[in-house]
Enzyme design. Structure first.
Site, PDB file in Angstrom:
ATOM      1  N   ARG A 153     -11.011  25.895 -13.751  1.00 42.72           N
ATOM      2  CA  ARG A 153     -10.179  24.703 -13.661  1.00 42.72           C
ATOM      3  C   ARG A 153      -9.622  24.603 -12.248  1.00 42.72           C
ATOM      4  NH1 ARG A 153      -8.535  27.214 -18.603  1.00 42.72           N
ATOM      5  NH2 ARG A 153      -8.968  25.934 -20.460  1.00 42.72           N
ATOM      6  N   LYS A 177      -4.705  28.457 -18.875  1.00 44.64           N
ATOM      7  CA  LYS A 177      -3.646  27.751 -19.606  1.00 44.64           C
ATOM      8  C   LYS A 177      -2.872  28.720 -20.488  1.00 44.64           C
ATOM      9  CE  LYS A 177      -5.568  23.075 -19.815  1.00 44.64           C
ATOM     10  NZ  LYS A 177      -5.997  21.973 -20.703  1.00 44.64           N
ATOM     11  N   HIS A 248     -13.136  19.056 -11.987  1.00 44.20           N
ATOM     12  CA  HIS A 248     -13.443  19.091 -13.413  1.00 44.20           C
ATOM     13  C   HIS A 248     -14.899  18.723 -13.680  1.00 44.20           C
ATOM     14  CE1 HIS A 248     -12.681  19.147 -17.677  1.00 44.20           C
ATOM     15  NE2 HIS A 248     -13.247  17.967 -17.797  1.00 44.20           N
ATOM     16  N   ARG A 251     -16.842  21.820 -13.282  1.00 44.19           N
ATOM     17  CA  ARG A 251     -16.605  22.657 -14.466  1.00 44.19           C
ATOM     18  C   ARG A 251     -17.466  22.162 -15.630  1.00 44.19           C
ATOM     19  NH1 ARG A 251     -12.756  25.841 -17.391  1.00 44.19           N
ATOM     20  NH2 ARG A 251     -12.019  24.909 -19.332  1.00 44.19           N
ATOM     21  N   HIS A 274     -11.621  28.487 -23.514  1.00 45.25           N
ATOM     22  CA  HIS A 274     -11.230  27.630 -24.627  1.00 45.25           C
ATOM     23  C   HIS A 274     -10.847  28.479 -25.830  1.00 45.25           C
ATOM     24  CE1 HIS A 274     -13.802  24.069 -22.964  1.00 45.25           C
ATOM     25  NE2 HIS A 274     -12.604  24.116 -22.417  1.00 45.25           N
ATOM     26  N   TYR A 283     -16.691  19.381 -24.305  1.00 47.12           N
ATOM     27  CA  TYR A 283     -16.914  19.438 -22.863  1.00 47.12           C
ATOM     28  C   TYR A 283     -18.366  19.680 -22.475  1.00 47.12           C
ATOM     29  CZ  TYR A 283     -12.074  19.318 -21.365  1.00 47.12           C
ATOM     30  OH  TYR A 283     -10.786  18.924 -21.079  1.00 47.12           O
TER      31      TYR A 283
END
Length: 308
Positions: A153, A177, A248, A251, A274, A283
């Site tokens: 990211r 995250k 992104h 990615r 994830h 994605y």
């Protein structure tokens, strides 16, 4: 004593106002719930008799005649659900038909996609001849390679520290995250690009300590997110690629190209960081020809027509 729906709406809005709901929100509530109550009145439908089928008819009516988007429908349903929940809790309704009523969740838009050849055109472009642009290219190439090599990211590549890179095993320690840490591999081309950049690093006042940011400005300050985005776009333009390149998108390309080559969704999920497999499916592009082939080979009822 039965209270008519308009009076109930007025009472509910007054309570919302006391709870410091914004004028904008109150206006939206008034508009949305009033519209539904008008729909019920036109069909001689008492509020206490509303069922989920009536809600479905109302929302279908909004789609047919007003072309409302899925997001607008969710907003409508939310207002109606809150109003009817309040009415149920106040004893004005026996039950709330909107409580368990759900719309199909609006799918998240996928970012664009560029093929492997286009990615290579960007990453393998010739370095500039002038010294400072050349140094900038070494830094930018290292960023681009890591974004595509490991599916990082923007915030992850921005926050990368010297101590996060294991060159011997070609592994990165990534803080993603929720402050979750994961270990991801990076390729040989990414390794070469980072090592070339680190030769320039001390010239830009970079400090070779484990806690120092890898990607810095010419003054030695950590590179900001917007600066990284701008440099990524610039290098795509310099390569002559007509695409709005951003971190992104690289990615996303990493995930799609990895899935296409490996068929291993869970491995891609792990590398992307994830927590849910469904997020990885959103994605990545799924190879439906491959899925059909797997189905034909594996499902016990896929080939019942064939003789054994």
């Amino acid at each position: 004593m039965q209270i008519n729906p308009s009076e109930l709406l007025t009472m509910w809005l007054k309570e919302r106002e006391v709870q410091n709901q914004s004028p904008h929100t109150l206006h939206a509530y008034t508009r949305d719930v009033s519209d539904f109550l008008k729909f019920c009145d036109e069909r001689k439908l008492q509020l206490a008799d509303v069922e989920s089928t009536d809600l479905r008819e109302y929302l279908a009516h909004k789609v047919e005649y007003q072309q409302l988007s899925p997001g607008s429908l969710q907003r409508l349903l939310s207002a109606i659900r809150q109003f009817m929940k309040w009415a149920e809790e106040g004893g004005y309704l026996a039950f709330n038909p909107a409580d368990d009523f759900k719309l199909k969740r609006q799918s998240r838009p996928l970012p664009g996609m560029i093929d492997i050849e286009t990615v290579n055109q960007i990453l393998d472009q010739a370095e500039p001849e002038a010294e400072i642009p050349k140094q900038m290219w070494y830094r930018d190439k290292a960023i681009l390679e890591l974004l595509y090599s490991s599916g990082l990211r923007l915030a992850e590549v921005q926050g990368l520290k010297i101590g996060d890179i294991d060159f011997n095993r070609q592994l990165l320690r990534i803080t993603g995250k929720g402050n979750k840490t994961r270990i991801v591999p990076f390729g040989s081309k990414a390794k070469d690009a980072v090592m070339n950049w680190l030769k320039v690093y001390p010239l830009w006042n970079g400090d070779f300590v484990k806690t120092a940011h890898i990607f810095i400005t010419q003054k030695g300050n950590p590179l900001g997110a917007r600066q990284i985005e701008n440099r990524v776009k610039y290098q795509a333009l310099r390569a002559g690629v007509n695409v709005d390149l951003h971190p992104h998108l690289l990615r996303h390309c990493f995930a799609s190209h990895m899935l296409s080559g490996s068929r291993d969704l869970r491995a891609v999920q792990e590398m992307l960081g994830h927590s849910n497999l469904s997020t990885t499916q959103i994605y990545t592009h799924v190879d439906f020809d491959h899925l059909a082939q797997v189905y034909d080979q594996a499902h016990p009822r896929a080939q019942l027509h064939k003789k054994t």
